[in-house]
Write a protein that holds these residues in place. Structure first.
Motif, short mmCIF file in Angstrom:
data_model
loop_
_atom_site.label_atom_id
_atom_site.label_comp_id
_atom_site.label_asym_id
_atom_site.label_seq_id
_atom_site.Cartn_x
_atom_site.Cartn_y
_atom_site.Cartn_z
N VAL A 194 0.83 -1.21 0.00
CA VAL A 194 0.00 0.00 0.00
C VAL A 194 0.86 1.26 0.00
N ALA A 195 1.82 1.34 0.89
CA ALA A 195 2.67 2.54 0.97
C ALA A 195 3.49 2.74 -0.30
N PRO A 196 4.20 1.71 -0.80
CA PRO A 196 4.94 1.93 -2.05
C PRO A 196 4.02 2.24 -3.23
N ALA A 197 2.83 1.64 -3.26
CA ALA A 197 1.89 1.92 -4.34
C ALA A 197 1.41 3.36 -4.28
N THR A 198 1.26 3.89 -3.07
CA THR A 198 0.85 5.29 -2.92
C THR A 198 1.92 6.22 -3.46
N VAL A 199 3.16 5.96 -3.11
CA VAL A 199 4.27 6.78 -3.61
C VAL A 199 4.36 6.66 -5.12
N LEU A 200 4.24 5.46 -5.63
CA LEU A 200 4.28 5.24 -7.08
C LEU A 200 3.12 5.95 -7.76
N GLY A 201 1.94 5.89 -7.15
CA GLY A 201 0.77 6.56 -7.71
C GLY A 201 0.94 8.06 -7.77
N VAL A 202 1.52 8.65 -6.73
CA VAL A 202 1.77 10.10 -6.73
C VAL A 202 2.79 10.44 -7.81
N GLY A 203 3.85 9.64 -7.90
CA GLY A 203 4.87 9.88 -8.93
C GLY A 203 4.30 9.75 -10.33
N LEU A 204 3.50 8.72 -10.56
CA LEU A 204 2.87 8.56 -11.87
C LEU A 204 1.87 9.67 -12.14
N GLY A 205 1.19 10.13 -11.07
CA GLY A 205 0.23 11.21 -11.24
C GLY A 205 0.89 12.48 -11.74
N PHE A 206 2.07 12.79 -11.18
CA PHE A 206 2.79 13.97 -11.65
C PHE A 206 3.39 13.73 -13.04
N GLY A 207 3.88 12.54 -13.25
CA GLY A 207 4.53 12.25 -14.53
C GLY A 207 3.55 12.01 -15.67
N ALA A 208 2.35 11.59 -15.33
CA ALA A 208 1.38 11.24 -16.36
C ALA A 208 0.21 12.21 -16.38
N GLN A 209 0.49 13.48 -16.16
CA GLN A 209 -0.58 14.47 -16.14
C GLN A 209 -1.31 14.53 -17.48
N ARG A 210 -0.59 14.35 -18.55
CA ARG A 210 -1.21 14.38 -19.88
C ARG A 210 -2.22 13.24 -20.03
N ILE A 211 -1.84 12.04 -19.56
CA ILE A 211 -2.74 10.89 -19.65
C ILE A 211 -3.98 11.12 -18.79
N VAL A 212 -3.75 11.63 -17.57
CA VAL A 212 -4.89 11.90 -16.68
C VAL A 212 -5.79 12.96 -17.31
N GLY A 213 -5.19 13.98 -17.91
CA GLY A 213 -5.98 15.01 -18.60
C GLY A 213 -6.78 14.44 -19.75
N ASP A 214 -6.15 13.53 -20.52
CA ASP A 214 -6.86 12.89 -21.64
C ASP A 214 -8.03 12.05 -21.15
N VAL A 215 -7.83 11.31 -20.06
CA VAL A 215 -8.90 10.46 -19.52
C VAL A 215 -10.05 11.33 -19.00
N LEU A 216 -9.72 12.42 -18.31
CA LEU A 216 -10.77 13.32 -17.83
C LEU A 216 -11.51 13.98 -18.99
N ALA A 217 -10.78 14.39 -20.01
CA ALA A 217 -11.42 14.99 -21.18
C ALA A 217 -12.34 13.97 -21.86
N GLY A 218 -11.88 12.72 -21.97
CA GLY A 218 -12.72 11.67 -22.54
C GLY A 218 -13.97 11.42 -21.72
N PHE A 219 -13.81 11.46 -20.39
CA PHE A 219 -14.96 11.28 -19.51
C PHE A 219 -16.00 12.37 -19.77
N PHE A 220 -15.56 13.61 -19.88
CA PHE A 220 -16.51 14.70 -20.11
C PHE A 220 -17.08 14.67 -21.52
N ILE A 221 -16.29 14.24 -22.50
CA ILE A 221 -16.82 14.11 -23.86
C ILE A 221 -17.98 13.11 -23.88
N ILE A 222 -17.80 12.00 -23.18
CA ILE A 222 -18.83 10.96 -23.18
C ILE A 222 -20.03 11.35 -22.33
N THR A 223 -19.79 11.86 -21.12
CA THR A 223 -20.92 12.16 -20.24
C THR A 223 -21.72 13.38 -20.72
#
Length: 168
Positions: free
Chosen positions: A98-127
Motif C-alpha cells: 500500500v505505501a509503495p503503491a501510494t508513492v508510485l501513484g503520486v509519482g505517476l500522477g505527476f509524470g502522467a498528467q497528460r494521460i490523466v488530462g486525456d482520460v478526464l477529457a474523454g470522460f466529459f466528452i462521453i458524459t
C-alpha cells in the motif's frame, strides 16, 4: 532431486493450481464482459439500421459510446483484482504494497498528467454527449496540423477514432 520435484508438484497442486484458476477465471470473465458489451453495442446498432448510420439518434450514439467505456472499465477492473489475488496466493504481502503503491501513484500522477488530462477529457466528452459513435466531426489536432475530420468510429476515455471520407 526427488524432494525438489515433490515440492514443485505439491506447490502446483496447491497454490499453483489456484493461481492458474484465478488467471483462467479472470480471462474468461473479461471475455464474457467483452462479449456482452459487443452484443449490447450490436443490439443498439441493429435498432437503428433503417436509415444511414450517421442519422441515428443521439441517445443511441451515447448508449453505444457509454457501453464501450463501461466494458473497457470492467475489463481493467477484473484484471486489476485478479493481479492482487494472484499476488496474495503467491505469498506476496499485498497490504505491505500500500505505501509503495501510494508513492508510485503520486509519482505517476505527476509524470502522467497528460494521460490523466486525456482520460478526464474523454470522460466529459462521453458524459456531456459532445460527440459519439457515428457523428461527423472535425477535431483540431494538437500541434497545429490540419483538423482531423470524418466519422467517429470509436470513443473511449482516452482515444477517439475517426475515419475520414478518404478511408484514413
Amino acid at each position: 532431486m526427488g524432494d525438489a520435484l515433490r515440492d514443485v508438484l505439491d506447490w502446483l497442486s496447491g497454490r499453483g493450481l489456484e493461481v492458474v484458476l484465478i488467471i483462467l477465471g479472470s480471462v474468461l470473465l473479461a471475455r464474457l464482459v467483452s462479449w456482452a458489451g459487443g452484443r449490447i453495442t450490436d443490439r443498439i446498432d441493429a435498432r437503428y439500421t433503417g436509415g444511414d448510420a450517421l442519422v441515428r439518434s443521439e441517445a443511441a450514439k451515447h448508449r453505444h459510446s457509454l457501453t464501450q467505456v463501461l466494458t473497457w472499465a470492467a475489463v481493467v477492473l477484473i484484471y486489476s483484482i485478479s493481479v492482487f489475488f494472484v499476488l496474495d496466493r503467491l505469498g506476496v504481502p499485498v497490504t505491505g504494497l500500500v505505501a509503495p503503491a501510494t508513492v508510485l501513484g503520486v509519482g505517476l500522477g505527476f509524470g502522467a498528467q497528460r494521460i490523466v488530462g486525456d482520460v478526464l477529457a474523454g470522460f466529459f466528452i462521453i458524459t456531456e454527449r459532445q460527440y459519439g459513435f457515428g457523428d461527423v466531426v472535425s477535431i483540431q489536432v494538437v500541434g497545429g496540423m490540419e483538423p482531423a475530420a470524418g466519422t467517429v468510429e470509436d470513443v473511449t476515455l482516452r482515444i477517439t477514432r475517426v475515419r475520414s471520407v478518404d478511408g484514413e
